[in-house]
Design a protein around this motif. Structure first.
Motif, PDB file in Angstrom:
ATOM      1  N   HIS A 125       0.844  -1.197   0.000  1.00 24.19           N
ATOM      2  CA  HIS A 125       0.000   0.000   0.000  1.00 24.19           C
ATOM      3  C   HIS A 125       0.882   1.251   0.000  1.00 24.19           C
ATOM      4  O   HIS A 125       1.976   1.261   0.578  1.00 24.19           O
ATOM      5  CB  HIS A 125      -0.917   0.004   1.230  1.00 24.19           C
ATOM      6  CG  HIS A 125      -2.031  -0.985   1.137  1.00 24.19           C
ATOM      7  ND1 HIS A 125      -3.200  -0.740   0.465  1.00 24.19           N
ATOM      8  CD2 HIS A 125      -2.147  -2.237   1.643  1.00 24.19           C
ATOM      9  CE1 HIS A 125      -3.997  -1.787   0.559  1.00 24.19           C
ATOM     10  NE2 HIS A 125      -3.385  -2.726   1.276  1.00 24.19           N
ATOM     11  N   THR A 148      -6.286   1.820  -3.249  1.00 21.43           N
ATOM     12  CA  THR A 148      -6.182   0.422  -3.679  1.00 21.43           C
ATOM     13  C   THR A 148      -6.734  -0.495  -2.608  1.00 21.43           C
ATOM     14  O   THR A 148      -6.847  -0.122  -1.427  1.00 21.43           O
ATOM     15  CB  THR A 148      -4.729   0.040  -3.990  1.00 21.43           C
ATOM     16  OG1 THR A 148      -4.703  -1.287  -4.501  1.00 21.43           O
ATOM     17  CG2 THR A 148      -3.870   0.090  -2.749  1.00 21.43           C
ATOM     18  N   GLN A 150      -6.259  -4.771  -1.607  1.00 19.29           N
ATOM     19  CA  GLN A 150      -5.430  -5.939  -1.915  1.00 19.29           C
ATOM     20  C   GLN A 150      -5.974  -7.151  -1.191  1.00 19.29           C
ATOM     21  O   GLN A 150      -6.373  -7.077  -0.019  1.00 19.29           O
ATOM     22  CB  GLN A 150      -3.974  -5.686  -1.513  1.00 19.29           C
ATOM     23  CG  GLN A 150      -3.348  -4.505  -2.236  1.00 19.29           C
ATOM     24  CD  GLN A 150      -1.883  -4.339  -1.918  1.00 19.29           C
ATOM     25  OE1 GLN A 150      -1.254  -5.237  -1.406  1.00 19.29           O
ATOM     26  NE2 GLN A 150      -1.339  -3.159  -2.238  1.00 19.29           N
ATOM     27  N   LYS A 162      -4.813  -7.423  -6.611  1.00 15.07           N
ATOM     28  CA  LYS A 162      -4.721  -6.013  -6.247  1.00 15.07           C
ATOM     29  C   LYS A 162      -5.695  -5.231  -7.112  1.00 15.07           C
ATOM     30  O   LYS A 162      -5.703  -5.377  -8.346  1.00 15.07           O
ATOM     31  CB  LYS A 162      -3.293  -5.491  -6.441  1.00 15.07           C
ATOM     32  CG  LYS A 162      -3.116  -4.031  -6.042  1.00 15.07           C
ATOM     33  CD  LYS A 162      -1.680  -3.597  -6.222  1.00 15.07           C
ATOM     34  CE  LYS A 162      -1.496  -2.136  -5.816  1.00 15.07           C
ATOM     35  NZ  LYS A 162      -0.113  -1.682  -6.017  1.00 15.07           N
ATOM     36  N   ASN A 164      -6.778  -1.949  -8.775  1.00 16.11           N
ATOM     37  CA  ASN A 164      -6.281  -0.642  -9.215  1.00 16.11           C
ATOM     38  C   ASN A 164      -7.435   0.170  -9.785  1.00 16.11           C
ATOM     39  O   ASN A 164      -8.235  -0.341 -10.583  1.00 16.11           O
ATOM     40  CB  ASN A 164      -5.203  -0.799 -10.288  1.00 16.11           C
ATOM     41  CG  ASN A 164      -3.918  -1.351  -9.700  1.00 16.11           C
ATOM     42  OD1 ASN A 164      -3.548  -0.996  -8.598  1.00 16.11           O
ATOM     43  ND2 ASN A 164      -3.265  -2.228 -10.439  1.00 16.11           N
TER      44      ASN A 164
END
Length: 994
Positions: A125, A148, A150, A162, A164
């Motif tokens: 992060h 973000t 994850q 992840k 985006n």
């Protein structure tokens, strides 16, 4: 309300008396943390989380102290000091003792509450993590920051996916739905998507809320069954979504005091099957109100305007509410105490604005068209325009890491200036700076594919050649080397690869992906041309180092040449171990701060600088062993001097011999897939591989043949061993039989001896028994004899006492008789006196009469003379009759006394005979009756005697003499009887003894 101050204690009790929360506030305990330093201050709690059981919770303050509170066991423990504020917590992992904590440095760490050790360190992060959601199984976790989200595998602590997004669309929250594999992602533009956890396929999207409700979602909550989603934001409206129908079915308006909603939490109930009906709403005034989403009634509330709540968490079973207060303390509420007065009708403070059907939405309320394959959403913004979140169709590339450049604010030149000024990077940010300098791509998928190939055959027995105490470190080293070998075939045959990779493995052992990519980047850039002369050391690189050393220190090089020391001895050991053998950890980290910040030629210059700075001890060495020891062990050398010398060499070395002319500039690893590494003589490696394969096959054939021969030998040996064992067994059986025969004979002899001894013992016991019986009989006879003697003594004492009593009675009777005799004599004298007086009177009267008569008869003397004679004759006759009567009475009394004496003698003799007989038959019979009878007889006799006159005294004396004689005779008889009984007892004892 009880209050507990943690102070500087690491463990203790939460409360000191049993809590009894009131129905008004429901607070079990208030927990504060005050320091007792020179400047005391309050450490504010920031986050709190319950475990799966609901009886334990963890809380972290702004200094990184994390406490575990066991509400069931009434204990708290300090489990970790992270030294930085925690931004999120999670405590319901698959392993019950582990928890996740998000820290201010944008990292997420996993700790163990029992061992208090770091389990894993997860990075990725670039902003603060404000939410951690754990899957119902506890094996996956989603960490969410503003830019973000994850997905992590908590078994391997590797990042799986992840999310985006564009910078224009921020993330509000991403979390797992309870009891399902669905991930719900909520964005700042009010768009909500549901994804499949395994395939990350988009299951559905919730439609946009109605335009009449101008609310931007910021907080969310889901019921335990995952059917209802509650959403709120900077408004007093709450939206309730049915996730099964993907429709908004209710809008609830909170009281006018509520202007914004900061947190939402459903209150679990054990009897509602997960369809929670009570929703906790925390507003901007710090009060958390609990309402029923069906009746829209306010049930209860916690917090106040003076003591506001910052955030709250409800335990999974719905018994406790843990609230972080605005003053930094922690309140634990009892839900049971808060819900005791729910039967009272509360005032209707909330109302339903719109209650929309589940199957049909109002077109005026929600302007939206749903088309197949594509979701359309209304435009909403200040200028009637919206910022839409665009999702790419390629889901696999959507979650790949796109970090190709240094992070904003980090510039390589600036970092080099900082490095030259301070000599090293800050320890806290060193790993982050290294990752930025090396531009690591973090190719999770590619690395996972390398790891999935398993341990390479070349490193199966790594522990034999490189024994490492830590099994974890050995396992990470083995995985990293195997991944490198699967990446490029040459690394399976590189003998120095473990030495090259080990310091990085030790440094990044908690993140294997970073470790692999750092080593791979090092090999690609700082190990250029190392494998051109494989399997030999890089002669060209070593020649370059030797040329540089010749230019800067010819004397030292000439000293090496004079003692036959080549560059393979003074340069190659430093390169293949990347200085890890000759430097400490801190020195090594400082060196590689400079290596990673400069051109790849910096490492070669470091080898030259190390030799030049060590020229004094090297010039004193003359033996080859001394040189080898020097370049394989730590030396007394200042690394700062070496680094300054490296920079000097980089600047002063001529261009024709400078290594930067032959080495390329830094090239980062490619993203997505790792680059192909073939900078080595492929034919040699292939030939070696083929030869190795041939040798391996030949060896396998040889091993199979040898195994066959060994099996045959083993069978022969086994058969021979069996035969020998059988013969040995037979021999042992024969010897055992003989031994047992001898043992039986010995046992028989022992048995005979034991029987003889037993017979002797029995005889002795029989004799002892007879002696004991005789002794018992003698003791019993003696006891009887003693008892009889005691009885005889008692009888003798009784006889003596009776005789004394009889003598006393006789003496008293004699005295009585004497008194009676005296009385009789006195009466007799009195009678005689009276008689004499009477006679004198009578005689006087007679004399007077006679005188009168003589005077009368003087005249008639003659006439009455004959009459007087007749009277005298009559008187004599009368006297004679009286004397005859007295004699007859005396004879009659004597006869009576003699008869009485005869009867008493007969009775006494009869009593003596009967007593003697009774005493002969029973020696222990008492003679009390006889003595009593004798006393009665004596008393009767004495009474009879007392009536007698003095003439009976002679007979009484005679009776006393007879009694004395009879007493003497009785005593003689008793003595004879006692002697006779004693002789009889003695004869009987002698008879029994014989």
């Amino acid at each position: 309300m009880q209050s507990t101050d943690l102070g500087n204690k690491e463990s203790g009790k939460i409360w000191h008396r049993k809590p009894s929360p009131g129905t008004r506030d429901g607070i079990i305990v208030n927990i504060i943390h005050n320091t007792s330093d020179y400047h005391p201050k309050v450490l504010r709690f920031l986050n709190v989380a319950f475990d799966g059981s609901g009886d334990c919770l963890i809380a972290g303050d702004h200094q990184g102290n994390i406490y575990v509170f066991d509400l069931h066991g009434n204990r708290f423990n300090l489990v970790q000091r992270t030294a930085q504020a925690c931004t999120a917590l999670a405590f319901n992992l698959h392993r019950k003792s582990e928890f996740l904590v998000a820290l201010a440095d944008y990292s997420v760490k996993c700790f163990d509450t029992v061992t208090k050790e770091l389990v894993s360190w997860m990075r990725g992060h670039e902003s603060s993590v404000f939410s951690i959601s754990v899957h119902a199984s506890g094996r996956y976790a989603i960490t969410t920051s503003s830019d973000t989200a994850q997905l992590w595998d908590l078994d391997t602590f590797q990042r799986k996916r992840k999310l985006n997004i564009r910078q224009s669309v921020g993330i509000q929250k991403v979390f797992f739905l309870p009891l399902s594999n669905t991930i719900l992602s909520c964005f700042k533009d009010n768009s909500i998507f549901a994804w499949e956890c395994d395939t990350l396929f988009c299951k559905y999207q919730l439609p946009a809320p109605p335009e009449s409700s101008s609310i931007l979602y910021k907080v969310f909550a889901v019921t335990r069954d995952g059917r209802i989603l509650a959403a709120g934001g900077k408004s007093n409206h709450l939206h309730l979504w049915c996730l099964e129908a993907t429709q908004l079915f209710r809008i609830i308006q909170m009281p006018t005091k509520v202007r914004a909603i900061r947190h939402l939490e459903f209150l679990p109930d054990s009897f509602d099957a997960g369809s929670n009906q009570v929703l906790g709403v925390l507003s901007q005034d710090g009060i958390m109100r609990f309402i029923n989403i069906q009746t829209c009634k306010l049930l209860f509330e916690i917090g106040s305007l003076d003591e506001g709540i910052s955030t709250s968490v409800i335990s999974p079973h719905g018994r406790y509410i843990a609230s972080v207060m605005e003053n930094g303390s922690l309140n634990i509420y009892s839900v049971q105490a808060l819900t005791q007065e729910l039967n009272k009708p509360p005032p209707p403070l909330v109302k339903v604005i719109e209650d929309l059907p589940k199957n049909k939405l109002s077109s005026s309320g929600l302007k939206m068209m749903v088309a197949s394959g594509r979701v359309q959403r209304p435009a909403k913004s200040r200028e009637s325009k919206i910022q839409t979140r665009i999702l790419k169709q390629d889901l696999t590339s959507n979650f790949e890491n796109k970090e190709n450049e240094l992070s904003g604010g980090l510039n390589k030149k600036r970092l080099q200036i900082l490095l030259k000024g301070y000599g090293e990077y800050p320890t806290k940010y060193r790993m982050f700076i290294w990752r930025s300098l090396l531009q690591l791509p973090e190719n999770h998928t590619a690395f996972s594919s390398l790891i999935d190939k398993g341990t390479h055959v070349a490193f199966l027995n790594l522990q034999k050649k490189y024994p490492i105490k830590s099994r974890k470190l050995l396992r990470v080293l083995q995985r990293t080397l195997s991944a490198l070998a699967h990446w490029s075939a040459i690394f399976s045959d590189t003998p120095y690869l473990p030495l090259l990779a080990f310091p990085f493995v030790k440094l990044f052992q908690n993140n294997q992906l970073i470790c692999f990519e750092v080593v791979a980047t090092l090999i690609i850039n700082w190990c250029q041309h190392w494998f051109e002369y494989f399997p030999n050391p890089p002669i060209n690189i070593l020649s370059t180092i030797e040329n540089i050393l010749a230019f800067h220190d010819k004397e030292l090089l000439q000293h090496f040449i004079d003692h036959d020391i080549t560059s393979q001895l003074y340069a190659w050991p430093l390169l293949e171990t990347v200085f890890s053998e000759v430097l400490t950890r801190e020195e090594w980290l400082k060196l590689f701060d400079n290596v990673f910040s400069n051109h790849p030629s910096f490492l070669l210059m470091t080898v030259v600088a190390y030799n030049i700075c060590s020229r004094a001890p090297l010039l004193n060495c003359t033996l080859k062993d001394d040189f080898e020891y020097f370049f394989h062990h730590r030396n007394n050398l200042d690394i700062n001097v070496v680094i300054r010398e490296v920079y000097h060499l980089m600047e002063t070395t001529p261009a024709n011999i400078h290594p930067d002319s032959m080495l390329n500039v830094f090239v980062a690893l490619t993203k997505g897939q790792y680059p192909i590494f073939n900078q080595y003589p492929k034919f040699i490696v292939d030939y070696q591989t083929q030869e190795r394969e041939r040798i391996r096959n030949d060896e396998l054939d040889y091993l199979r043949e040898r195994q066959t021969v060994e099996d045959m030998h083993a069978e022969v040996d086994q058969q021979r061993i069996k035969d020998e064992a059988w013969y040995q067994k037979q021999e042992l059986l024969r010897k055992a039989e003989e031994t047992r025969r001898e043992m039986l004979l010995q046992e028989e002899e022992k048995m005979l001896q034991q029987r003889q001894r037993l017979a002797a013992v029995r005889r002795e016991l029989k004799i002892k028994e007879l002696h004991l019986q005789d002794a018992a009989r003698r003791r019993f006879l003696k006891l009887q004899q003693d008892q009889r003697e005691m009885e005889l003594r008692r009888l003798d004492d009784e006889i003596e006492r009776k005789v004394q009593m009889r003598d006393q009675e006789i003496a008293s009777t004699a005295k009585d008789l004497e008194m009676r005799q005296l009385e009789l004599e006195s009466q007799k004298r009195l009678y005689e006196k009276n008689l004499t007086r009477n006679q004198e009177v009578i005689a006087k009267e007679i004399q007077e009469d006679a005188d009168a008569y003589r005077r009368k008869v003087d005249l008639e003397e003659h006439m009455f003379h004959k009459l007087i004679e007749t009277d005298q004759t009559q008187s004599r006759k009368t006297q004679k009759c009286k004397e005859a009567e007295e004699k007859e009475f005396h004879l009659r009394w004597q006869k009576k006394a003699s008869a009485l004496s005869d009867e008493s003698r007969k009775w006494f003799l009869k009593q003596e005979m009967s007593a003697a007989l009774e005493h002969a038959e029973n020696p222990f019979n008492k003679e009390v009756l006889r003595l009593q009878n004798e006393r009665v007889a004596s008393s009767s006799q004495l009474n009879d005697i007392s009536e007698m006159d003095s003439s009976t005294q002679i007979s009484l004396n005679r009776k006393t003499a007879e009694w004395d004689s009879m007493e003497q005779n009785l005593i003689k008889k008793v003595r004879n009887l006692r002697q006779r009984l004693t002789e009889q007892a003695r004869d009987r004892c002698q008879t029994l003894i014989s």
